[in-house]
Design a protein around this motif. Sequence first.
Motif, PDB file in Angstrom:
ATOM      1  N   VAL A 237       0.851  -1.191   0.000  1.00 26.57           N
ATOM      2  CA  VAL A 237       0.000   0.000   0.000  1.00 26.57           C
ATOM      3  C   VAL A 237       0.891   1.246   0.000  1.00 26.57           C
ATOM      4  O   VAL A 237       1.892   1.304   0.715  1.00 26.57           O
ATOM      5  CB  VAL A 237      -0.928  -0.013   1.238  1.00 26.57           C
ATOM      6  CG1 VAL A 237      -1.669   1.324   1.379  1.00 26.57           C
ATOM      7  CG2 VAL A 237      -1.930  -1.157   1.133  1.00 26.57           C
ATOM      8  N   HIS A 238       0.534   2.203  -0.864  1.00 26.83           N
ATOM      9  CA  HIS A 238       1.284   3.451  -1.062  1.00 26.83           C
ATOM     10  C   HIS A 238       2.673   3.203  -1.658  1.00 26.83           C
ATOM     11  O   HIS A 238       3.582   4.026  -1.496  1.00 26.83           O
ATOM     12  CB  HIS A 238       1.409   4.256   0.243  1.00 26.83           C
ATOM     13  CG  HIS A 238       0.092   4.709   0.795  1.00 26.83           C
ATOM     14  ND1 HIS A 238      -0.778   5.503   0.080  1.00 26.83           N
ATOM     15  CD2 HIS A 238      -0.521   4.438   1.980  1.00 26.83           C
ATOM     16  CE1 HIS A 238      -1.863   5.728   0.804  1.00 26.83           C
ATOM     17  NE2 HIS A 238      -1.741   5.081   1.963  1.00 26.83           N
ATOM     18  N   GLY A 239       2.844   2.096  -2.368  1.00 29.28           N
ATOM     19  CA  GLY A 239       4.093   1.846  -3.071  1.00 29.28           C
ATOM     20  C   GLY A 239       4.247   2.765  -4.270  1.00 29.28           C
ATOM     21  O   GLY A 239       3.293   3.411  -4.720  1.00 29.28           O
ATOM     22  N   ARG A 240       5.480   2.826  -4.793  1.00 29.71           N
ATOM     23  CA  ARG A 240       5.779   3.665  -5.958  1.00 29.71           C
ATOM     24  C   ARG A 240       6.419   2.815  -7.051  1.00 29.71           C
ATOM     25  O   ARG A 240       7.333   2.031  -6.761  1.00 29.71           O
ATOM     26  CB  ARG A 240       6.743   4.800  -5.605  1.00 29.71           C
ATOM     27  CG  ARG A 240       6.124   5.930  -4.792  1.00 29.71           C
ATOM     28  CD  ARG A 240       6.116   5.650  -3.298  1.00 29.71           C
ATOM     29  NE  ARG A 240       7.445   5.745  -2.707  1.00 29.71           N
ATOM     30  CZ  ARG A 240       7.782   5.106  -1.587  1.00 29.71           C
ATOM     31  NH1 ARG A 240       6.930   4.321  -0.940  1.00 29.71           N
ATOM     32  NH2 ARG A 240       9.004   5.255  -1.100  1.00 29.71           N
ATOM     33  N   ILE A 241       5.930   2.967  -8.262  1.00 27.20           N
ATOM     34  CA  ILE A 241       6.538   2.317  -9.432  1.00 27.20           C
ATOM     35  C   ILE A 241       7.148   3.422 -10.288  1.00 27.20           C
ATOM     36  O   ILE A 241       6.446   4.289 -10.797  1.00 27.20           O
ATOM     37  CB  ILE A 241       5.509   1.499 -10.233  1.00 27.20           C
ATOM     38  CG1 ILE A 241       4.927   0.380  -9.356  1.00 27.20           C
ATOM     39  CG2 ILE A 241       6.160   0.926 -11.496  1.00 27.20           C
ATOM     40  CD1 ILE A 241       3.842  -0.440 -10.038  1.00 27.20           C
ATOM     41  N   VAL A 242       8.476   3.380 -10.403  1.00 25.55           N
ATOM     42  CA  VAL A 242       9.227   4.380 -11.172  1.00 25.55           C
ATOM     43  C   VAL A 242       9.435   3.795 -12.564  1.00 25.55           C
ATOM     44  O   VAL A 242      10.187   2.835 -12.737  1.00 25.55           O
ATOM     45  CB  VAL A 242      10.584   4.673 -10.496  1.00 25.55           C
ATOM     46  CG1 VAL A 242      11.351   5.732 -11.279  1.00 25.55           C
ATOM     47  CG2 VAL A 242      10.381   5.093  -9.038  1.00 25.55           C
TER      48      VAL A 242
ATOM     49  N   ALA B  90      -5.616  -2.856 -11.726  1.00 28.90           N
ATOM     50  CA  ALA B  90      -6.561  -2.487 -10.656  1.00 28.90           C
ATOM     51  C   ALA B  90      -5.861  -2.373  -9.304  1.00 28.90           C
ATOM     52  O   ALA B  90      -6.346  -1.674  -8.402  1.00 28.90           O
ATOM     53  CB  ALA B  90      -7.688  -3.511 -10.569  1.00 28.90           C
ATOM     54  N   ASN B  91      -4.697  -3.019  -9.171  1.00 26.90           N
ATOM     55  CA  ASN B  91      -3.944  -2.908  -7.925  1.00 26.90           C
ATOM     56  C   ASN B  91      -3.480  -1.473  -7.655  1.00 26.90           C
ATOM     57  O   ASN B  91      -3.217  -1.118  -6.499  1.00 26.90           O
ATOM     58  CB  ASN B  91      -2.738  -3.856  -7.937  1.00 26.90           C
ATOM     59  CG  ASN B  91      -3.164  -5.297  -7.740  1.00 26.90           C
ATOM     60  OD1 ASN B  91      -3.392  -5.735  -6.625  1.00 26.90           O
ATOM     61  ND2 ASN B  91      -3.308  -6.022  -8.842  1.00 26.90           N
TER      62      ASN B  91
ATOM     63  N   ILE C 238      -1.253   2.850  -5.228  1.00 30.14           N
ATOM     64  CA  ILE C 238       0.115   2.884  -5.772  1.00 30.14           C
ATOM     65  C   ILE C 238       0.264   4.091  -6.695  1.00 30.14           C
ATOM     66  O   ILE C 238      -0.638   4.391  -7.481  1.00 30.14           O
ATOM     67  CB  ILE C 238       0.404   1.594  -6.562  1.00 30.14           C
ATOM     68  CG1 ILE C 238       0.326   0.366  -5.654  1.00 30.14           C
ATOM     69  CG2 ILE C 238       1.765   1.661  -7.253  1.00 30.14           C
ATOM     70  CD1 ILE C 238       0.210  -0.948  -6.414  1.00 30.14           C
ATOM     71  N   ARG C 239       1.407   4.761  -6.610  1.00 30.95           N
ATOM     72  CA  ARG C 239       1.729   5.810  -7.581  1.00 30.95           C
ATOM     73  C   ARG C 239       2.689   5.229  -8.607  1.00 30.95           C
ATOM     74  O   ARG C 239       3.781   4.770  -8.257  1.00 30.95           O
ATOM     75  CB  ARG C 239       2.368   7.022  -6.893  1.00 30.95           C
ATOM     76  CG  ARG C 239       2.775   8.115  -7.895  1.00 30.95           C
ATOM     77  CD  ARG C 239       3.149   9.411  -7.210  1.00 30.95           C
ATOM     78  NE  ARG C 239       4.243   9.248  -6.273  1.00 30.95           N
ATOM     79  CZ  ARG C 239       5.533   9.194  -6.622  1.00 30.95           C
ATOM     80  NH1 ARG C 239       5.882   9.234  -7.901  1.00 30.95           N
ATOM     81  NH2 ARG C 239       6.468   9.069  -5.701  1.00 30.95           N
ATOM     82  N   MET C 240       2.279   5.261  -9.871  1.00 29.46           N
ATOM     83  CA  MET C 240       3.095   4.757 -10.986  1.00 29.46           C
ATOM     84  C   MET C 240       3.395   5.941 -11.890  1.00 29.46           C
ATOM     85  O   MET C 240       2.479   6.560 -12.426  1.00 29.46           O
ATOM     86  CB  MET C 240       2.335   3.660 -11.729  1.00 29.46           C
ATOM     87  CG  MET C 240       3.086   3.026 -12.868  1.00 29.46           C
ATOM     88  SD  MET C 240       2.132   1.596 -13.474  1.00 29.46           S
ATOM     89  CE  MET C 240       3.079   1.173 -14.927  1.00 29.46           C
TER      90      MET C 240
END
Length: 343
Positions: A245-250, A270-271, A277-279
């Motif tokens: 939860v609240h992960g980041r995808i760079v 949908a995740n 998540i911030r992508m």
Amino acid sequence: MAEVKNKQVVLKDYVTGFPKESDMDIVEGTISLKLPEGSNEVLLKNLYLSCDPYMRILMSKMEGPEGFRTYAPGSPLTGYGVAKVLESGHPDYKKGDLVWGFIKWEEYSLVPASLILFKIKHTDVPLSYYTGILGMPGMTAYAGFFEVGLPKKGEKVFVSAASGAVGQLVGQFAKFTGCYVIGSAGSKDKVDLLKNKLGFDDAFNYKEEPDLNGALKRYFPEGIDIYFENVGGKTLDAVLLNMRVHGRIVVCGMVSQYNLAQHEGVTNLANLIFKRIRMQGFNVADYYQLYPKFLEYVVPKIKEGKIVYVEDIVEGLENAPPALVGLFSGRNVGKQVIVLARE
């Protein structure tokens, strides 16, 4: 005027599918080593060329991504490189300056000063580093990880294509920050490099993992805080299931997709909602104002031996096409560099 021979790597035609050496030609022209009267351009002797996966996108017949211009058949490839100024009509540069920026894949270039990004001030490190750790890949790793990823001590970080020019640095920056970091790569040698030389906490060969979702659950039982994305496709789909939860995808690159006529779908988006998540994608050019700050961070670490940078160096312009093509079969180990001249 002093005319000299000038070898070039020229794109024969637009590329579909995986690039081949035969998509490029080595041609020999001539160039004058005297600036045209009144010119404000800069005449360069090219020393080192950088092979980078994004170049494949520019070999296609398509609208270039914003900020990029695709290559024209019959013209030389262009990319990042290191060069020495032979003559300059621009006040910012003088004869003898070492610079890095955008140069053509040729022995000598006449370029507008706008294509030169930075003068090289630290010459007590290998000049080839300005195609890698002290050039675009280094800035990409720095800006992507710190400015987009916003890491915090103790977070869990996953890096794909982790032994590449950018990935190897992201992993080390993560360790300096106090993160736990795992990398994926495509061979046993590269996995060994990540674990034994580059300081990753662990690494795995994605080709030996039929179930990537299961592999990530094994390495990240509590989930992933930051995913540094270099490959896309099936890896991204599996990562989405394993983010916290609240992960980041760079989103830096998607090298698994560049040679496909039909890109692979991603089914687990949908995740992004469920886990907030911030992508975010990014372009390193948006962060070059941070270059002096970046040098302050990384140059002392190089000089003190705290950071390792692996290069895969080939000699001669005639070896540039196989070096570029080899990026897409994982032939290189570390940053792929072409040496044209050492001075």
